[in-house]
Design a protein around this motif. Structure first.
Motif, PDB file in Angstrom:
ATOM      1  N   ALA A 132      30.556  34.497  22.832  1.00  0.00           N
ATOM      2  CA  ALA A 132      30.898  33.989  21.506  1.00  0.00           C
ATOM      3  C   ALA A 132      31.760  32.733  21.600  1.00  0.00           C
ATOM      4  CB  ALA A 132      31.613  35.079  20.707  1.00  0.00           C
ATOM      5  N   VAL A 133      32.728  32.730  22.516  1.00  0.00           N
ATOM      6  CA  VAL A 133      33.574  31.551  22.691  1.00  0.00           C
ATOM      7  C   VAL A 133      32.724  30.348  23.099  1.00  0.00           C
ATOM      8  CG1 VAL A 133      35.391  30.541  24.121  1.00  0.00           C
ATOM      9  CG2 VAL A 133      35.680  32.838  23.186  1.00  0.00           C
ATOM     10  N   ALA A 134      31.817  30.531  24.045  1.00  0.00           N
ATOM     11  CA  ALA A 134      30.947  29.445  24.477  1.00  0.00           C
ATOM     12  C   ALA A 134      30.035  28.975  23.349  1.00  0.00           C
ATOM     13  CB  ALA A 134      30.119  29.888  25.683  1.00  0.00           C
ATOM     14  N   HIS A 135      29.630  29.895  22.476  1.00  0.00           N
ATOM     15  CA  HIS A 135      28.773  29.528  21.348  1.00  0.00           C
ATOM     16  C   HIS A 135      29.449  28.488  20.461  1.00  0.00           C
ATOM     17  CE1 HIS A 135      26.164  29.940  17.824  1.00  0.00           C
ATOM     18  NE2 HIS A 135      27.258  30.152  17.107  1.00  0.00           N
ATOM     19  N   PHE A 136      30.766  28.578  20.307  1.00  0.00           N
ATOM     20  CA  PHE A 136      31.492  27.632  19.478  1.00  0.00           C
ATOM     21  C   PHE A 136      31.809  26.332  20.209  1.00  0.00           C
ATOM     22  CE2 PHE A 136      32.522  31.570  17.139  1.00  0.00           C
ATOM     23  CZ  PHE A 136      32.145  31.162  15.878  1.00  0.00           C
ATOM     24  N   GLY A 137      31.359  26.190  21.436  1.00  0.00           N
ATOM     25  CA  GLY A 137      31.564  24.949  22.176  1.00  0.00           C
ATOM     26  C   GLY A 137      32.838  24.897  22.983  1.00  0.00           C
ATOM     27  N   TRP A 138      33.515  26.048  23.131  1.00  0.00           N
ATOM     28  CA  TRP A 138      34.741  26.100  23.896  1.00  0.00           C
ATOM     29  C   TRP A 138      34.495  26.734  25.261  1.00  0.00           C
ATOM     30  CZ3 TRP A 138      36.849  28.708  18.974  1.00  0.00           C
ATOM     31  CH2 TRP A 138      37.125  27.730  18.015  1.00  0.00           C
ATOM     32  N   GLU A 139      35.503  26.724  26.078  1.00  0.00           N
ATOM     33  CA  GLU A 139      35.400  27.315  27.411  1.00  0.00           C
ATOM     34  C   GLU A 139      36.239  28.587  27.478  1.00  0.00           C
ATOM     35  OE1 GLU A 139      36.361  26.317  32.111  1.00  0.00           O
ATOM     36  OE2 GLU A 139      36.750  24.820  30.562  1.00  0.00           O
ATOM     37  N   PRO A 140      35.654  29.719  27.832  1.00  0.00           N
ATOM     38  CA  PRO A 140      36.432  30.947  27.998  1.00  0.00           C
ATOM     39  C   PRO A 140      36.966  31.054  29.434  1.00  0.00           C
ATOM     40  CG  PRO A 140      34.099  31.462  28.103  1.00  0.00           C
ATOM     41  CD  PRO A 140      34.199  29.965  27.925  1.00  0.00           C
ATOM     42  N   VAL A 141      38.259  30.966  29.593  1.00  0.00           N
ATOM     43  CA  VAL A 141      38.884  31.094  30.914  1.00  0.00           C
ATOM     44  C   VAL A 141      39.327  32.547  31.065  1.00  0.00           C
ATOM     45  CG1 VAL A 141      40.708  30.276  32.450  1.00  0.00           C
ATOM     46  CG2 VAL A 141      39.630  28.695  30.839  1.00  0.00           C
ATOM     47  N   THR A 142      38.617  33.292  31.891  1.00  0.00           N
ATOM     48  CA  THR A 142      38.773  34.746  31.960  1.00  0.00           C
ATOM     49  C   THR A 142      39.525  35.154  33.217  1.00  0.00           C
ATOM     50  OG1 THR A 142      36.661  34.965  30.808  1.00  0.00           O
ATOM     51  CG2 THR A 142      37.527  36.939  31.896  1.00  0.00           C
ATOM     52  N   ARG A 143      40.459  36.085  33.053  1.00  0.00           N
ATOM     53  CA  ARG A 143      41.157  36.695  34.184  1.00  0.00           C
ATOM     54  C   ARG A 143      41.089  38.201  34.027  1.00  0.00           C
ATOM     55  NH1 ARG A 143      47.089  34.779  34.665  1.00  0.00           N
ATOM     56  NH2 ARG A 143      46.869  35.893  36.638  1.00  0.00           N
ATOM     57  N   LEU A 144      40.748  38.882  35.106  1.00  0.00           N
ATOM     58  CA  LEU A 144      40.670  40.335  35.104  1.00  0.00           C
ATOM     59  C   LEU A 144      41.918  40.921  35.749  1.00  0.00           C
ATOM     60  CD1 LEU A 144      36.940  40.781  36.222  1.00  0.00           C
ATOM     61  CD2 LEU A 144      37.852  40.573  33.895  1.00  0.00           C
ATOM     62  N   LEU A 145      42.481  41.944  35.130  1.00  0.00           N
ATOM     63  CA  LEU A 145      43.705  42.592  35.609  1.00  0.00           C
ATOM     64  C   LEU A 145      44.753  41.546  35.973  1.00  0.00           C
ATOM     65  CD1 LEU A 145      42.096  45.350  37.885  1.00  0.00           C
ATOM     66  CD2 LEU A 145      42.741  45.514  35.466  1.00  0.00           C
ATOM     67  N   PRO A 146      45.142  40.701  35.017  1.00  0.00           N
ATOM     68  CA  PRO A 146      46.011  39.558  35.352  1.00  0.00           C
ATOM     69  C   PRO A 146      47.450  39.922  35.677  1.00  0.00           C
ATOM     70  CG  PRO A 146      45.665  39.674  32.986  1.00  0.00           C
ATOM     71  CD  PRO A 146      44.786  40.722  33.589  1.00  0.00           C
ATOM     72  N   ARG A 147      47.939  41.077  35.209  1.00  0.00           N
ATOM     73  CA  ARG A 147      49.332  41.448  35.437  1.00  0.00           C
ATOM     74  C   ARG A 147      49.387  42.870  35.968  1.00  0.00           C
ATOM     75  NH1 ARG A 147      50.693  39.908  29.352  1.00  0.00           N
ATOM     76  NH2 ARG A 147      49.873  37.761  29.373  1.00  0.00           N
ATOM     77  N   PRO A 148      49.572  43.027  37.265  1.00  0.00           N
ATOM     78  CA  PRO A 148      49.600  44.373  37.851  1.00  0.00           C
ATOM     79  C   PRO A 148      50.667  45.273  37.238  1.00  0.00           C
ATOM     80  CG  PRO A 148      49.398  42.701  39.564  1.00  0.00           C
ATOM     81  CD  PRO A 148      49.672  41.972  38.291  1.00  0.00           C
ATOM     82  N   GLU A 149      51.736  44.677  36.734  1.00  0.00           N
ATOM     83  CA  GLU A 149      52.800  45.493  36.145  1.00  0.00           C
ATOM     84  C   GLU A 149      52.417  46.026  34.758  1.00  0.00           C
ATOM     85  OE1 GLU A 149      53.586  41.215  34.897  1.00  0.00           O
ATOM     86  OE2 GLU A 149      52.839  42.315  36.650  1.00  0.00           O
ATOM     87  N   GLU A 150      51.287  45.562  34.213  1.00  0.00           N
ATOM     88  CA  GLU A 150      50.791  46.043  32.927  1.00  0.00           C
ATOM     89  C   GLU A 150      49.382  46.596  33.137  1.00  0.00           C
ATOM     90  OE1 GLU A 150      51.383  43.453  29.497  1.00  0.00           O
ATOM     91  OE2 GLU A 150      52.670  42.184  30.740  1.00  0.00           O
ATOM     92  N   PRO A 151      49.258  47.833  33.596  1.00  0.00           N
ATOM     93  CA  PRO A 151      47.932  48.361  33.932  1.00  0.00           C
ATOM     94  C   PRO A 151      47.003  48.492  32.738  1.00  0.00           C
ATOM     95  CG  PRO A 151      49.593  50.083  34.058  1.00  0.00           C
ATOM     96  CD  PRO A 151      50.329  48.796  33.901  1.00  0.00           C
ATOM     97  N   ASP A 152      47.563  48.538  31.513  1.00  0.00           N
ATOM     98  CA  ASP A 152      46.690  48.641  30.344  1.00  0.00           C
ATOM     99  C   ASP A 152      46.066  47.304  29.962  1.00  0.00           C
ATOM    100  OD1 ASP A 152      49.268  47.676  29.513  1.00  0.00           O
ATOM    101  OD2 ASP A 152      48.624  48.001  27.438  1.00  0.00           O
ATOM    102  N   LEU A 153      46.564  46.199  30.518  1.00  0.00           N
ATOM    103  CA  LEU A 153      45.996  44.871  30.250  1.00  0.00           C
ATOM    104  C   LEU A 153      44.808  44.663  31.190  1.00  0.00           C
ATOM    105  CD1 LEU A 153      46.046  42.186  28.780  1.00  0.00           C
ATOM    106  CD2 LEU A 153      47.720  41.365  30.456  1.00  0.00           C
ATOM    107  N   LEU A 154      43.615  44.832  30.656  1.00  0.00           N
ATOM    108  CA  LEU A 154      42.413  44.787  31.494  1.00  0.00           C
ATOM    109  C   LEU A 154      41.920  43.372  31.732  1.00  0.00           C
ATOM    110  CD1 LEU A 154      40.451  47.789  29.946  1.00  0.00           C
ATOM    111  CD2 LEU A 154      42.052  47.776  31.883  1.00  0.00           C
ATOM    112  N   ALA A 155      42.079  42.498  30.749  1.00  0.00           N
ATOM    113  CA  ALA A 155      41.564  41.132  30.906  1.00  0.00           C
ATOM    114  C   ALA A 155      42.211  40.237  29.867  1.00  0.00           C
ATOM    115  CB  ALA A 155      40.047  41.099  30.757  1.00  0.00           C
ATOM    116  N   THR A 156      42.213  38.950  30.166  1.00  0.00           N
ATOM    117  CA  THR A 156      42.601  37.933  29.189  1.00  0.00           C
ATOM    118  C   THR A 156      41.510  36.874  29.153  1.00  0.00           C
ATOM    119  OG1 THR A 156      43.855  36.651  30.841  1.00  0.00           O
ATOM    120  CG2 THR A 156      45.070  38.292  29.547  1.00  0.00           C
ATOM    121  N   VAL A 157      41.284  36.338  27.968  1.00  0.00           N
ATOM    122  CA  VAL A 157      40.326  35.242  27.791  1.00  0.00           C
ATOM    123  C   VAL A 157      41.043  34.133  27.038  1.00  0.00           C
ATOM    124  CG1 VAL A 157      38.121  34.514  26.807  1.00  0.00           C
ATOM    125  CG2 VAL A 157      38.352  36.812  27.770  1.00  0.00           C
TER     126      VAL A 157
END
Length: 334
Positions: free
Chosen positions: A75-100
């Motif tokens: 969806a982000v790419a559809h609008f002409g933007w770039e999705p910069v994705t990180r998986l499990l970006p903060r080990p101290e926050e195990p509930d944070l699965l990804a950021t875009v």
């Protein structure tokens, strides 16, 4: 790298696209939170309230979250933007699965048809026809999995037959124990004949012509390793495969029973679909579209700083593509 300027209407559309992803079990185990300073959407896990005897590590919620991440990226790419994705970006926050992070400027050109497909994709419980899948389409599905760091392979014919028998048994167990489910599959109308290889609920014959394929096409998404980050990658691979299949007019359904059964001897057998760790079994073919699956309202999935309630259901929104204005700081939704 400059952040994009994001308005409320576009944010609602992005979250609606993400929650249109499938969940392995009907729990929708995710929440979305926007950091308005960096225009970054966080995908966080929601604690599962029920027992998980067959999935104590929580593999299925990670797969589901990976599917949502892939939809969000599309969806982000559809609008002409770039999705910069990180998986499990903060080990101290195990509930944070990804950021875009949503970045302005020229991003990758999205694959044609995927954005439209994400609104139309849903699992089908209707009979598939015996029409074979073109070799070129099979190649595209395999390439879709590889693009996300996974492989798509086919189990052996013997294992395919065994998996279908397990799916049939699980279907009978679920309907026998659920009066509502029994009412959905029993009807006073004439029922189409169901062959031993067409492992799907019966439907009225005059509405949905029955066709029994010689052997249904099953495919398995596998990864080289079997950790949390691999589950998230497998979810993205699974969803890309599902979207490519939908774009080609295929119907799909997930056979998670092959991996979730409590009895290890009844699960997908190691080595039956090549090397690697099996993450999901899916069924592919042609057939009637059927009704869409119920979706969680987007407003239930979004919480957190800078995120307003989203009331739009996950259907193709009527809008014009907003301008991806460049800004050193993302605009806060009004």
């Amino acid at each position: 790298m400059n952040s994009a300027r994001l308005d409320v209407a576009t944010l609602e559309t992005l979250v609606s696209a993400a929650v249109a992803a499938p969940s392995i079990h009907p729990t929708r185990p995710w929440r979305f939170r926007l950091d308005p300073d960096t225009v970054t959407l966080e995908i966080r896990a929601v604690p599962y309230g029920g027992p998980r005897p067959a999935d104590p590590a929580g593999r299925a919620p990670h797969l589901a979250a990976g599917c949502a991440v892939l939809n969000l990226r599309v969806a982000v790419a559809h609008f002409g933007w770039e999705p910069v994705t990180r998986l499990l970006p903060r080990p101290e926050e195990p509930d944070l699965l990804a950021t875009v992070r949503i970045v302005g400027g020229d991003g990758d050109v999205p694959a044609p048809g995927l954005y439209d497909a994400l609104w139309r994709r849903h699992s089908s419980r209707f009979p598939f026809s015996g029409r074979p899948l073109p070799r070129a389409v099979l190649g595209e599905l395999a390439a879709a999995a590889r693009a996300e760091g996974a492989l798509l392979s086919r189990p052996t014919p013997k294992e395919t037959e065994r998996l279908l028998e397990l799916a049939e048994a699980d279907h009978h167990i679920s309907t026998d124990s659920d009066p509502a489910a029994r009412s959905r599959v029993s009807a006073p109308e004439p029922l189409a004949p169901r062959g031993c290889r067409d492992r799907l609920p019966q439907r009225p014959a005059h509405r949905y012509p029955a066709a029994v394929p010689a052997r249904p096409l099953l495919a398995v998404v596998t990864t080289a390793d079997d950790g949390r980050i691999d589950w998230l990658r497998a979810g993205q691979a699974l969803q890309r495969v599902l979207l490519v299949a939908t774009a080609h007019g295929l119907r799909t359904s997930l056979l998670h029973q092959a991996l979730d059964r409590p009895d290890p001897g009844a699960r997908l057998r190691p080595g039956s679909c090549g090397a690697g760790h099996a993450q999901m079994v899916l069924r592919l073919g042609y057939g009637p579209e059927g009704p869409p699956s119920p979706r969680r309202a987007a407003q239930e999935a979004g919480t957190g700083r800078g995120h307003r309630a989203v009331s739009r259901p996950p259907t193709p929104p009527a809008h014009t593509t907003p301008t991806a204005s460049r800004s050193p700081r993302g605009a806060r939704p009004a």
